[in-house]
Design a protein around this motif. Structure first.
Motif, PDB file in Angstrom:
ATOM      1  N   GLU A 104       0.827  -1.205   0.000  1.00 38.59           N
ATOM      2  CA  GLU A 104       0.000   0.000   0.000  1.00 38.59           C
ATOM      3  C   GLU A 104       0.864   1.259   0.000  1.00 38.59           C
ATOM      4  OE1 GLU A 104      -0.370  -2.619   1.968  1.00 38.59           O
ATOM      5  OE2 GLU A 104      -2.176  -3.420   0.989  1.00 38.59           O
ATOM      6  N   ASN A 105       1.921   1.269   0.799  1.00 36.21           N
ATOM      7  CA  ASN A 105       2.796   2.443   0.850  1.00 36.21           C
ATOM      8  C   ASN A 105       3.515   2.660  -0.479  1.00 36.21           C
ATOM      9  OD1 ASN A 105       2.174   3.214   3.402  1.00 36.21           O
ATOM     10  ND2 ASN A 105       4.084   2.561   4.347  1.00 36.21           N
ATOM     11  N   ILE A 106       3.939   1.570  -1.098  1.00 36.48           N
ATOM     12  CA  ILE A 106       4.657   1.691  -2.368  1.00 36.48           C
ATOM     13  C   ILE A 106       3.732   2.204  -3.464  1.00 36.48           C
ATOM     14  CG2 ILE A 106       5.902   0.430  -4.161  1.00 36.48           C
ATOM     15  CD1 ILE A 106       6.858  -1.493  -1.970  1.00 36.48           C
ATOM     16  N   THR A 107       2.555   1.601  -3.584  1.00 34.45           N
ATOM     17  CA  THR A 107       1.640   1.970  -4.671  1.00 34.45           C
ATOM     18  C   THR A 107       1.002   3.336  -4.465  1.00 34.45           C
ATOM     19  OG1 THR A 107      -0.131   0.714  -3.575  1.00 34.45           O
ATOM     20  CG2 THR A 107       1.127  -0.406  -5.300  1.00 34.45           C
ATOM     21  N   ALA A 108       1.118   3.897  -3.273  1.00 35.54           N
ATOM     22  CA  ALA A 108       0.585   5.239  -3.043  1.00 35.54           C
ATOM     23  C   ALA A 108       1.367   6.283  -3.833  1.00 35.54           C
ATOM     24  CB  ALA A 108       0.625   5.575  -1.553  1.00 35.54           C
ATOM     25  N   LYS A 109       2.653   5.996  -4.112  1.00 36.34           N
ATOM     26  CA  LYS A 109       3.487   6.976  -4.811  1.00 36.34           C
ATOM     27  C   LYS A 109       4.109   6.446  -6.102  1.00 36.34           C
ATOM     28  CE  LYS A 109       4.778   9.799  -0.825  1.00 36.34           C
ATOM     29  NZ  LYS A 109       5.895  10.353  -0.014  1.00 36.34           N
ATOM     30  N   ILE A 110       4.156   5.121  -6.250  1.00 38.09           N
ATOM     31  CA  ILE A 110       4.839   4.548  -7.411  1.00 38.09           C
ATOM     32  C   ILE A 110       3.850   3.798  -8.294  1.00 38.09           C
ATOM     33  CG2 ILE A 110       6.581   2.872  -8.152  1.00 38.09           C
ATOM     34  CD1 ILE A 110       8.190   3.564  -5.696  1.00 38.09           C
ATOM     35  N   GLU A 111       3.877   4.122  -9.585  1.00 38.50           N
ATOM     36  CA  GLU A 111       3.015   3.451 -10.556  1.00 38.50           C
ATOM     37  C   GLU A 111       3.591   2.086 -10.926  1.00 38.50           C
ATOM     38  OE1 GLU A 111      -0.407   3.130 -12.516  1.00 38.50           O
ATOM     39  OE2 GLU A 111       0.154   5.069 -11.658  1.00 38.50           O
ATOM     40  N   GLU A 112       4.876   2.085 -11.266  1.00 35.33           N
ATOM     41  CA  GLU A 112       5.560   0.832 -11.568  1.00 35.33           C
ATOM     42  C   GLU A 112       7.062   1.065 -11.556  1.00 35.33           C
ATOM     43  OE1 GLU A 112       6.175   0.035 -16.188  1.00 35.33           O
ATOM     44  OE2 GLU A 112       4.046   0.147 -15.696  1.00 35.33           O
ATOM     45  N   MET A 113       7.812  -0.032 -11.606  1.00 34.63           N
ATOM     46  CA  MET A 113       9.271   0.020 -11.622  1.00 34.63           C
ATOM     47  C   MET A 113       9.752  -0.840 -12.786  1.00 34.63           C
ATOM     48  SD  MET A 113       9.818  -0.548  -7.494  1.00 34.63           S
ATOM     49  CE  MET A 113       8.829  -2.061  -7.467  1.00 34.63           C
ATOM     50  N   THR A 114      10.756  -0.349 -13.508  1.00 32.49           N
ATOM     51  CA  THR A 114      11.245  -1.083 -14.674  1.00 32.49           C
ATOM     52  C   THR A 114      12.762  -1.199 -14.634  1.00 32.49           C
ATOM     53  OG1 THR A 114       9.408  -0.302 -16.053  1.00 32.49           O
ATOM     54  CG2 THR A 114      11.348  -1.136 -17.195  1.00 32.49           C
ATOM     55  N   ILE A 115      13.243  -2.420 -14.788  1.00 32.59           N
ATOM     56  CA  ILE A 115      14.681  -2.639 -14.948  1.00 32.59           C
ATOM     57  C   ILE A 115      14.987  -2.369 -16.415  1.00 32.59           C
ATOM     58  CG2 ILE A 115      16.595  -4.256 -14.711  1.00 32.59           C
ATOM     59  CD1 ILE A 115      15.305  -3.601 -12.066  1.00 32.59           C
ATOM     60  N   THR A 116      15.589  -1.222 -16.707  1.00 32.05           N
ATOM     61  CA  THR A 116      15.775  -0.797 -18.090  1.00 32.05           C
ATOM     62  C   THR A 116      17.007  -1.407 -18.739  1.00 32.05           C
ATOM     63  OG1 THR A 116      16.874   1.177 -17.217  1.00 32.05           O
ATOM     64  CG2 THR A 116      14.546   1.376 -17.795  1.00 32.05           C
ATOM     65  N   GLN A 117      18.010  -1.699 -17.935  1.00 27.87           N
ATOM     66  CA  GLN A 117      19.223  -2.353 -18.412  1.00 27.87           C
ATOM     67  C   GLN A 117      19.947  -2.891 -17.183  1.00 27.87           C
ATOM     68  OE1 GLN A 117      21.919   0.368 -20.324  1.00 27.87           O
ATOM     69  NE2 GLN A 117      21.905   1.827 -18.653  1.00 27.87           N
ATOM     70  N   PRO A 118      20.979  -3.717 -17.366  1.00 28.18           N
ATOM     71  CA  PRO A 118      21.668  -4.264 -16.198  1.00 28.18           C
ATOM     72  C   PRO A 118      22.109  -3.172 -15.224  1.00 28.18           C
ATOM     73  CG  PRO A 118      22.391  -5.412 -18.164  1.00 28.18           C
ATOM     74  CD  PRO A 118      21.522  -4.281 -18.629  1.00 28.18           C
ATOM     75  N   ASN A 119      21.747  -3.357 -13.963  1.00 28.78           N
ATOM     76  CA  ASN A 119      22.128  -2.451 -12.877  1.00 28.78           C
ATOM     77  C   ASN A 119      21.509  -1.058 -13.002  1.00 28.78           C
ATOM     78  OD1 ASN A 119      24.354  -4.568 -13.193  1.00 28.78           O
ATOM     79  ND2 ASN A 119      24.811  -3.739 -11.181  1.00 28.78           N
ATOM     80  N   GLU A 120      20.357  -0.971 -13.657  1.00 25.92           N
ATOM     81  CA  GLU A 120      19.647   0.311 -13.741  1.00 25.92           C
ATOM     82  C   GLU A 120      18.151   0.078 -13.616  1.00 25.92           C
ATOM     83  OE1 GLU A 120      20.581   3.682 -16.638  1.00 25.92           O
ATOM     84  OE2 GLU A 120      18.670   2.945 -17.426  1.00 25.92           O
TER      85      GLU A 120
END
Length: 215
Positions: free
Chosen positions: A156-172
């Motif tokens: 709940e705390n995460i989704t209150a501010k974050i829509e999604e998270m994406t690993i765009t490339q290694p270590n990023e």
């Protein structure tokens, strides 16, 4: 994608998204997107309402109209893939973390040495193959604690501010915030010896002792 950038590195999808969502191209500017939390270390933090923000119109010469800027954002929303929310079952990152290479969700994987999140195709949980590198759970937790300003990483705390998270490339990783901003973070890999905690060493030692007794 993959073309070299003047500043170094190569162009990625997240770079293009950041350009298209930057209001400065319209001749306007949103001030105080970040603020300094420690003047000595110059450490800054994204402003999610903790400090006032100011929208300055016609602060400089724009290269596109505001109408075109809004139309581009609407088109990006229209083209955005519909990602089905997955039940998190006590794993707060489930349904929020995705692979920037193939679009598949990341799943949790636990080994005797560590816990990490990896592309479902990399784990063989979906058809097809993907070689996107995973992210250690501890690294992701540390980033989120710093980003959200809390140690309570409930779904709940995460989704209150974050829509999604994406690993765009290694270590990023790129965090797509509910307010439309994007936060990019990178991390360094730890050596295997550094990643082993005292509890891990004791667990492996106990397993070795049990194995020796049965031989």
């Amino acid at each position: 994608m993959g073309e070299p950038r003047k500043q170094g590195g190569k162009w990625k999808a997240s770079d293009i998204r950041s350009l298209l969502k930057n209001e400065k191209h319209t001749g306007n500017a949103l001030l105080n997107k970040r603020y300094t939390i420690d003047p000595l270390t110059k450490e800054t933090k994204y402003n999610y309402g903790e400090r006032p923000q100011y929208f300055v119109q016609n602060s400089h010469e724009g290269i596109i109209s505001w109408e075109l800027f809004e139309a581009v954002k609407e088109e990006m929303r229209r083209r955005a893939p519909i990602k089905k929310a997955l039940p998190h079952h006590g794993k707060p990152f489930t349904g929020l973390l995705f692979c920037g290479a193939c679009g598949a969700p990341f799943n949790r994987k636990k080994t005797p040495v560590r816990v990490f999140w990896r592309c479902a195709r990399n784990l063989g949980m979906r058809d097809g193959k993907c070689d996107m590198k995973g992210i250690p759970e501890q690294v992701l937790e540390d980033m989120l604690c710093e980003l959200l300003g809390t140690n309570d990483l409930s779904h709940e705390n995460i989704t209150a501010k974050i829509e999604e998270m994406t690993i765009t490339q290694p270590n990023e990783i790129v965090f797509f915030m509910k307010d439309g901003t994007e936060v990019k973070r990178t991390w360094k890999d730890r050596s295997r010896s550094e990643s082993w905690t005292k509890e891990m060493r004791e667990k492996v030692a106990e397993q070795n002792r049990k194995r020796a007794r049965h031989e």
